[in-house]
Design a protein around this motif. Structure first.
Motif, PDB file in Angstrom:
ATOM      1  N   GLY A 111       0.801  -1.225   0.000  1.00 12.58           N
ATOM      2  CA  GLY A 111       0.000   0.000   0.000  1.00 12.58           C
ATOM      3  C   GLY A 111       0.828   1.267   0.000  1.00 12.58           C
ATOM      4  O   GLY A 111       0.295   2.355  -0.208  1.00 12.58           O
ATOM      5  N   THR A 112       2.136   1.140   0.204  1.00 12.76           N
ATOM      6  CA  THR A 112       3.027   2.300   0.160  1.00 12.76           C
ATOM      7  C   THR A 112       3.337   2.645  -1.296  1.00 12.76           C
ATOM      8  O   THR A 112       3.574   1.754  -2.114  1.00 12.76           O
ATOM      9  N   THR A 113       3.314   3.929  -1.619  1.00 11.15           N
ATOM     10  CA  THR A 113       3.722   4.374  -2.957  1.00 11.15           C
ATOM     11  C   THR A 113       5.216   4.641  -2.932  1.00 11.15           C
ATOM     12  O   THR A 113       5.709   5.387  -2.086  1.00 11.15           O
ATOM     13  N   ARG A 114       5.929   4.008  -3.856  1.00 13.87           N
ATOM     14  CA  ARG A 114       7.384   4.124  -3.884  1.00 13.87           C
ATOM     15  C   ARG A 114       7.855   4.578  -5.255  1.00 13.87           C
ATOM     16  O   ARG A 114       7.348   4.113  -6.275  1.00 13.87           O
ATOM     17  N   LEU A 115       8.842   5.454  -5.246  1.00 14.26           N
ATOM     18  CA  LEU A 115       9.515   5.884  -6.477  1.00 14.26           C
ATOM     19  C   LEU A 115      10.933   5.335  -6.438  1.00 14.26           C
ATOM     20  O   LEU A 115      11.745   5.723  -5.596  1.00 14.26           O
ATOM     21  N   TYR A 116      11.215   4.405  -7.342  1.00 12.42           N
ATOM     22  CA  TYR A 116      12.545   3.801  -7.440  1.00 12.42           C
ATOM     23  C   TYR A 116      13.404   4.665  -8.365  1.00 12.42           C
ATOM     24  O   TYR A 116      13.001   4.969  -9.501  1.00 12.42           O
ATOM     25  N   ILE A 117      14.558   5.062  -7.863  1.00 12.40           N
ATOM     26  CA  ILE A 117      15.420   5.987  -8.597  1.00 12.40           C
ATOM     27  C   ILE A 117      16.865   5.530  -8.497  1.00 12.40           C
ATOM     28  O   ILE A 117      17.200   4.615  -7.746  1.00 12.40           O
ATOM     29  N   PRO A 149      19.864  -4.937  -6.924  1.00 16.85           N
ATOM     30  CA  PRO A 149      19.285  -6.082  -6.223  1.00 16.85           C
ATOM     31  C   PRO A 149      18.527  -6.975  -7.209  1.00 16.85           C
ATOM     32  O   PRO A 149      17.782  -6.475  -8.054  1.00 16.85           O
ATOM     33  N   ALA A 150      18.686  -8.279  -7.094  1.00 15.64           N
ATOM     34  CA  ALA A 150      17.982  -9.204  -7.991  1.00 15.64           C
ATOM     35  C   ALA A 150      16.473  -9.075  -7.841  1.00 15.64           C
ATOM     36  O   ALA A 150      15.726  -9.212  -8.817  1.00 15.64           O
ATOM     37  N   TRP A 151      16.022  -8.789  -6.619  1.00 15.27           N
ATOM     38  CA  TRP A 151      14.575  -8.700  -6.396  1.00 15.27           C
ATOM     39  C   TRP A 151      13.928  -7.550  -7.150  1.00 15.27           C
ATOM     40  O   TRP A 151      12.731  -7.574  -7.412  1.00 15.27           O
ATOM     41  N   TYR A 152      14.723  -6.538  -7.525  1.00 24.54           N
ATOM     42  CA  TYR A 152      14.126  -5.402  -8.235  1.00 24.54           C
ATOM     43  C   TYR A 152      13.602  -5.857  -9.603  1.00 24.54           C
ATOM     44  O   TYR A 152      12.471  -5.527  -9.997  1.00 24.54           O
ATOM     45  N   LYS A 153      14.391  -6.630 -10.326  1.00 25.24           N
ATOM     46  CA  LYS A 153      13.950  -7.144 -11.627  1.00 25.24           C
ATOM     47  C   LYS A 153      12.903  -8.241 -11.464  1.00 25.24           C
ATOM     48  O   LYS A 153      11.919  -8.302 -12.209  1.00 25.24           O
ATOM     49  N   GLU A 154      13.112  -9.099 -10.472  1.00 31.29           N
ATOM     50  CA  GLU A 154      12.243 -10.273 -10.319  1.00 31.29           C
ATOM     51  C   GLU A 154      10.863  -9.922  -9.766  1.00 31.29           C
ATOM     52  O   GLU A 154       9.854 -10.501 -10.186  1.00 31.29           O
ATOM     53  N   LYS A 155      10.822  -8.960  -8.850  1.00 27.81           N
ATOM     54  CA  LYS A 155       9.571  -8.724  -8.124  1.00 27.81           C
ATOM     55  C   LYS A 155       8.961  -7.340  -8.334  1.00 27.81           C
ATOM     56  O   LYS A 155       7.771  -7.136  -8.060  1.00 27.81           O
ATOM     57  N   VAL A 156       9.787  -6.378  -8.801  1.00 29.92           N
ATOM     58  CA  VAL A 156       9.288  -5.005  -8.905  1.00 29.92           C
ATOM     59  C   VAL A 156       9.079  -4.608 -10.362  1.00 29.92           C
ATOM     60  O   VAL A 156       7.955  -4.391 -10.815  1.00 29.92           O
ATOM     61  N   ILE A 173       7.518   3.633 -10.599  1.00 23.36           N
ATOM     62  CA  ILE A 173       6.649   3.950  -9.461  1.00 23.36           C
ATOM     63  C   ILE A 173       5.811   2.724  -9.118  1.00 23.36           C
ATOM     64  O   ILE A 173       5.183   2.118  -9.988  1.00 23.36           O
ATOM     65  N   GLU A 174       5.818   2.373  -7.856  1.00 21.62           N
ATOM     66  CA  GLU A 174       4.943   1.336  -7.303  1.00 21.62           C
ATOM     67  C   GLU A 174       3.747   2.052  -6.672  1.00 21.62           C
ATOM     68  O   GLU A 174       3.905   2.813  -5.721  1.00 21.62           O
ATOM     69  N   HIS A 175       2.565   1.832  -7.218  1.00 27.14           N
ATOM     70  CA  HIS A 175       1.376   2.556  -6.756  1.00 27.14           C
ATOM     71  C   HIS A 175       0.128   1.737  -7.043  1.00 27.14           C
ATOM     72  O   HIS A 175      -0.048   1.230  -8.148  1.00 27.14           O
ATOM     73  N   ASN A 176      -0.708   1.607  -6.055  1.00 25.45           N
ATOM     74  CA  ASN A 176      -1.976   0.881  -6.205  1.00 25.45           C
ATOM     75  C   ASN A 176      -1.799  -0.529  -6.765  1.00 25.45           C
ATOM     76  O   ASN A 176      -2.541  -0.976  -7.638  1.00 25.45           O
ATOM     77  N   GLY A 177      -0.766  -1.213  -6.279  1.00 30.41           N
ATOM     78  CA  GLY A 177      -0.586  -2.609  -6.629  1.00 30.41           C
ATOM     79  C   GLY A 177       0.053  -2.870  -7.973  1.00 30.41           C
ATOM     80  O   GLY A 177       0.102  -4.022  -8.415  1.00 30.41           O
ATOM     81  N   LYS A 178       0.542  -1.838  -8.639  1.00 31.11           N
ATOM     82  CA  LYS A 178       1.209  -2.047  -9.922  1.00 31.11           C
ATOM     83  C   LYS A 178       2.443  -1.153 -10.009  1.00 31.11           C
ATOM     84  O   LYS A 178       2.595  -0.206  -9.235  1.00 31.11           O
TER      85      LYS A 178
END
Length: 208
Positions: A23-29, A62-69, A78-83
């Motif tokens: 539920g957190t909105t994240r901006l990956y930079i 991080p490997a998880w960035y490609k695999e999960k994000v 941007i991670e927002h509203n589940g996408k």
């Protein structure tokens, strides 16, 4: 206000992921990436401290960035509203349409037309100026000149301020991170001042 501008530690291949899709909105930079800087700047101008900044080390991702994000494994995203959504110019529009804060996209028809043209030209502009950096001696200035003249001419179209549409807008945010770098790199590597003979470009740089 301090939270708006705070930069958390950069995450590497050894870092655990944040609690994704909670539920957190994240901006990956990446702090050094001009494409990410576009969206990061827009987030700050809009005062969107609720969007959490997550810096990624692009040299040790991080490997998880490609695999999960974000499977394209690029920033910004941007991670927002589940996408998760990517591409810097698309994200500038996403922020405008999904969050509060000062409007960065113009509503005046003439300004909208100019903004669309300028935004479509950003990739051509950056490509041409980067190519100029590969040239030797005076060839670098000759190669970069037409691209910089394009900005100088664009800056003369609206007279109610020093920015590309007169007042600060998404267009300045799109070009600014790149011009900021070119302003430093060209004098250092090519002995060339990109604002020389371009008074409107100089005024824009000083105001940005």
């Amino acid at each position: 206000m301090a939270a708006l501008y705070a930069i958390p530690p950069t995450l590497t291949s050894k870092s655990e992921p944040p609690p994704l899709f909670d539920g957190t909105t994240r901006l990956y930079i990446s702090v050094a990436c001009p494409y990410a800087q576009r969206v990061w700047s827009a987030r700050n101008i809009k005062g969107l401290s609720q969007i959490q900044i997550v810096p990624i080390d692009l040299q040790d991702r991080p490997a998880w960035y490609k695999e999960k994000v974000y499977p394209p494994n690029k920033v910004p995203a941007i991670e927002h509203n589940g996408k998760v959504t990517g591409e810097s110019l698309d994200l500038l529009e996403y922020l405008e349409n999904n969050f509060e804060g000062p409007k960065l996209f113009p509503t005046d028809p003439a300004e909208k037309e100019a903004a669309n043209e300028l935004l479509k030209h950003t990739d051509t502009f950056t490509k041409n100026v980067f190519v100029a950096l590969t040239k030797l001696g005076s060839e670098a200035a000759q190669e970069a000149g037409p691209a910089l003249d394009y900005l100088e001419n664009a800056l003369g179209k609206f007279s109610d301020g020093p920015f590309l549409l007169g007042q600060l807008s998404v267009v300045d945010i799109a070009y600014g991170p790149f011009v900021e770098r070119f302003q430093v790199v060209f004098p250092a590597l090519k002995n060339y001042d990109i604002a020389a003979g371009r008074p409107k470009l100089l005024k824009w740089i000083q105001a940005s």
